[in-house]
Design a protein around this motif. Sequence first.
Motif, short mmCIF file in Angstrom:
data_model
loop_
_atom_site.label_atom_id
_atom_site.label_comp_id
_atom_site.label_asym_id
_atom_site.label_seq_id
_atom_site.Cartn_x
_atom_site.Cartn_y
_atom_site.Cartn_z
N ALA A 153 0.83 -1.20 0.00
CA ALA A 153 0.00 0.00 0.00
C ALA A 153 0.87 1.25 0.00
O ALA A 153 1.88 1.33 0.71
CB ALA A 153 -0.93 -0.01 1.21
N LYS A 154 0.48 2.24 -0.79
CA LYS A 154 1.22 3.49 -0.88
C LYS A 154 0.43 4.68 -0.32
O LYS A 154 1.00 5.74 -0.07
CB LYS A 154 1.61 3.76 -2.34
N ASP A 155 -0.87 4.50 -0.16
CA ASP A 155 -1.70 5.59 0.37
C ASP A 155 -2.83 4.98 1.19
O ASP A 155 -3.29 3.86 0.91
CB ASP A 155 -2.28 6.43 -0.77
N ILE A 156 -3.29 5.69 2.18
CA ILE A 156 -4.30 5.14 3.06
C ILE A 156 -5.62 4.87 2.35
O ILE A 156 -6.41 4.03 2.78
CB ILE A 156 -4.53 6.07 4.27
N SER A 157 -5.86 5.55 1.25
CA SER A 157 -7.09 5.31 0.50
C SER A 157 -7.16 3.87 -0.01
O SER A 157 -8.25 3.37 -0.31
CB SER A 157 -7.19 6.29 -0.68
N GLU A 158 -6.01 3.19 -0.09
CA GLU A 158 -5.99 1.80 -0.52
C GLU A 158 -6.54 0.87 0.55
O GLU A 158 -6.84 -0.30 0.28
CB GLU A 158 -4.57 1.39 -0.91
N LEU A 159 -6.71 1.36 1.76
CA LEU A 159 -7.35 0.58 2.82
C LEU A 159 -8.86 0.79 2.86
O LEU A 159 -9.56 0.16 3.64
CB LEU A 159 -6.76 0.95 4.19
N GLY A 160 -9.35 1.67 2.00
CA GLY A 160 -10.78 1.97 1.96
C GLY A 160 -11.03 3.46 2.06
O GLY A 160 -10.12 4.25 2.30
N SER A 161 -12.26 3.83 1.87
CA SER A 161 -12.65 5.23 2.01
C SER A 161 -12.55 5.66 3.46
O SER A 161 -12.32 4.83 4.37
CB SER A 161 -14.08 5.42 1.50
N LEU A 162 -12.74 6.93 3.73
CA LEU A 162 -12.73 7.43 5.10
C LEU A 162 -13.73 6.67 5.96
O LEU A 162 -13.43 6.28 7.10
CB LEU A 162 -13.06 8.93 5.10
N LYS A 163 -14.90 6.44 5.43
CA LYS A 163 -15.94 5.74 6.17
C LYS A 163 -15.60 4.27 6.36
O LYS A 163 -15.77 3.71 7.45
CB LYS A 163 -17.27 5.88 5.45
N GLU A 164 -15.09 3.63 5.30
CA GLU A 164 -14.75 2.21 5.39
C GLU A 164 -13.60 1.97 6.35
O GLU A 164 -13.61 1.02 7.14
CB GLU A 164 -14.41 1.68 3.99
N ALA A 165 -12.60 2.85 6.33
CA ALA A 165 -11.42 2.67 7.18
C ALA A 165 -11.71 2.93 8.65
O ALA A 165 -10.93 2.53 9.52
CB ALA A 165 -10.29 3.58 6.70
N ALA A 166 -12.82 3.57 8.92
CA ALA A 166 -13.19 3.80 10.33
C ALA A 166 -13.32 2.48 11.08
O ALA A 166 -13.07 2.41 12.28
CB ALA A 166 -14.49 4.60 10.40
N ARG A 167 -13.71 1.41 10.37
CA ARG A 167 -13.83 0.10 11.01
C ARG A 167 -12.47 -0.41 11.48
O ARG A 167 -12.41 -1.23 12.40
CB ARG A 167 -14.45 -0.90 10.03
N ILE A 168 -11.39 0.07 10.86
CA ILE A 168 -10.05 -0.36 11.22
C ILE A 168 -9.51 0.47 12.39
O ILE A 168 -8.92 -0.07 13.32
CB ILE A 168 -9.09 -0.24 10.02
N PHE A 169 -9.73 1.77 12.35
CA PHE A 169 -9.07 2.67 13.28
C PHE A 169 -9.91 3.11 14.48
O PHE A 169 -9.34 3.60 15.46
CB PHE A 169 -8.59 3.92 12.52
N VAL A 170 -11.21 2.96 14.41
CA VAL A 170 -12.07 3.42 15.50
C VAL A 170 -12.73 2.23 16.18
O VAL A 170 -13.37 1.42 15.51
CB VAL A 170 -13.15 4.39 14.98
N PRO A 171 -12.59 2.07 17.48
CA PRO A 171 -13.24 0.97 18.19
C PRO A 171 -14.74 0.97 17.98
O PRO A 171 -15.37 2.03 17.87
CB PRO A 171 -12.88 1.23 19.66
N GLY A 172 -15.33 -0.21 17.94
CA GLY A 172 -16.74 -0.34 17.63
C GLY A 172 -17.67 0.39 18.56
O GLY A 172 -18.71 0.90 18.16
N ALA A 173 -17.33 0.48 19.84
CA ALA A 173 -18.21 1.11 20.82
C ALA A 173 -18.03 2.63 20.90
O ALA A 173 -18.71 3.28 21.70
CB ALA A 173 -17.98 0.49 22.19
N ALA A 174 -17.12 3.19 20.10
CA ALA A 174 -16.83 4.62 20.19
C ALA A 174 -17.89 5.46 19.47
O ALA A 174 -18.56 5.00 18.55
CB ALA A 174 -15.45 4.91 19.60
N THR A 175 -18.01 6.70 19.90
CA THR A 175 -18.86 7.70 19.25
C THR A 175 -17.98 8.61 18.42
O THR A 175 -17.09 9.28 18.96
CB THR A 175 -19.63 8.53 20.27
N ILE A 176 -18.18 8.64 17.10
CA ILE A 176 -17.37 9.48 16.22
C ILE A 176 -17.98 10.87 16.15
O ILE A 176 -19.14 11.04 15.79
CB ILE A 176 -17.28 8.87 14.80
#
Length: 245
Positions: A153-176
């Motif tokens: 991977a060369k850019d974070i967009s390759e891990l998904g969109s901003l919304k999709e990548a939230a599943r990776i970086f934000v804990p499930g029980a958190a309030t965004i």
Amino acid sequence: MAILLHCLRSLHPPNLKHHNPNRPKTLSASLEVPTFRRDVVLRTASLCFVSFVFQNPLLESLAEPSKSPKPARLAIANTNSWFQYFGDGFSIRIPPQFVDFTEPEDYSAGLSLYGDKAKPKTFAARFASPDGSEVVSVVIRPSNSLKITFLEAKDISELGSLKEAARIFVPGAATIYSARTIKVKEDEGFRNYYLYEFGRDEERIALVAAVNRGRVFIAGAAAPESKWKEDELKLRSAAISLTVQ
């Protein structure tokens, strides 16, 4: 995802009595610090970068554009005078008076026999406020450990969109509370940084993630909910100062 969550759950409070004396930070050796809990791990930007963010806020809301107004301009402090920490492939600005608690290098790791691999450091950088209640940290993970792929991977967009990548970086029980894409001009084009601000268990976190050469750099600043309003600008600015190199 599992690796990141493991880091979120295994973060121990820094011991301010054993900080590195070689770092350009001052703190009384007799300072006693209360124990506090962290379950979130947590770019430098020069003045040019800060100016770029203000003058070129190419931001994308986490919500659907048709259902949300244009995101408000980010409030960011001028971090040009802050201490600039250079790590392995990144730099980040550290708020004044924060103390370095990055894990020391294991210089004996290179002497191991039979091909044993050195244990990776949990934190590439970790700093805490004098009272220990606020933390700025950086962790680095291989991009294929967060999303299965055979490509570097060369850019974070390759891990998904901003919304999709939230599943990776934000804990499930958190309030965004806020999520944005920050586009930074580089020699070969733009690099994307994802910014998430969220709360969980009476804590608030500003987290910035970026990818370079197959590695994911995750910087964040955390504080108790009770202190977030007072120090929000400082902590957000520290996280956003993450720069991958």
